[in-house]
Design a protein around this motif. Sequence first.
Motif, PDB file in Angstrom:
ATOM      1  N   PRO A   1      -5.386  -0.229  -2.008  1.00  7.79           N
ATOM      2  CA  PRO A   1      -5.647  -0.910  -0.730  1.00  7.79           C
ATOM      3  C   PRO A   1      -6.504  -2.166  -0.850  1.00  7.79           C
ATOM      4  CG  PRO A   1      -5.896   1.443  -0.467  1.00  7.79           C
ATOM      5  CD  PRO A   1      -5.716   1.191  -1.940  1.00  7.79           C
TER       6      PRO A   1
ATOM      7  N   SER B   1      -4.161  -5.039  -2.110  1.00 10.45           N
ATOM      8  CA  SER B   1      -2.905  -5.355  -1.436  1.00 10.45           C
ATOM      9  C   SER B   1      -2.872  -6.712  -0.725  1.00 10.45           C
ATOM     10  CB  SER B   1      -2.491  -4.234  -0.488  1.00 10.45           C
ATOM     11  OG  SER B   1      -3.432  -4.064   0.529  1.00 10.45           O
TER      12      SER B   1
ATOM     13  N   ARG C   1       0.840  -1.215   0.000  1.00  9.13           N
ATOM     14  CA  ARG C   1       0.000   0.000   0.000  1.00  9.13           C
ATOM     15  C   ARG C   1       0.869   1.257   0.000  1.00  9.13           C
ATOM     16  NH1 ARG C   1      -3.396  -3.250   3.133  1.00  9.13           N
ATOM     17  NH2 ARG C   1      -2.443  -2.606   5.098  1.00  9.13           N
TER      18      ARG C   1
END
Length: 71
Positions: free
Chosen positions: A19, A22, A13
């Motif tokens: 996000p 990830s 990230r």
Amino acid sequence: MTSELHSLAEILRRLGCPPDKSPEMAAHLDRRAAQLAAQTGHSKAEALAHLLKLMQQGWAAQQRGPEVTEP
């Protein structure tokens, strides 16, 4: 998710990984680092560092946009 994968996802990230992607990318990267270490004889940590560097370079290039070359 193990603490190692959680930490790897956080690193991704910080390097620019979306996000929501990830955790999945961390798992893939962990598996690939193990494969690369087995193929090259390097440690998994060295392989992981190499792969992270490549990903960082890719995201940096993506943020810069396409390079324009003159004919």
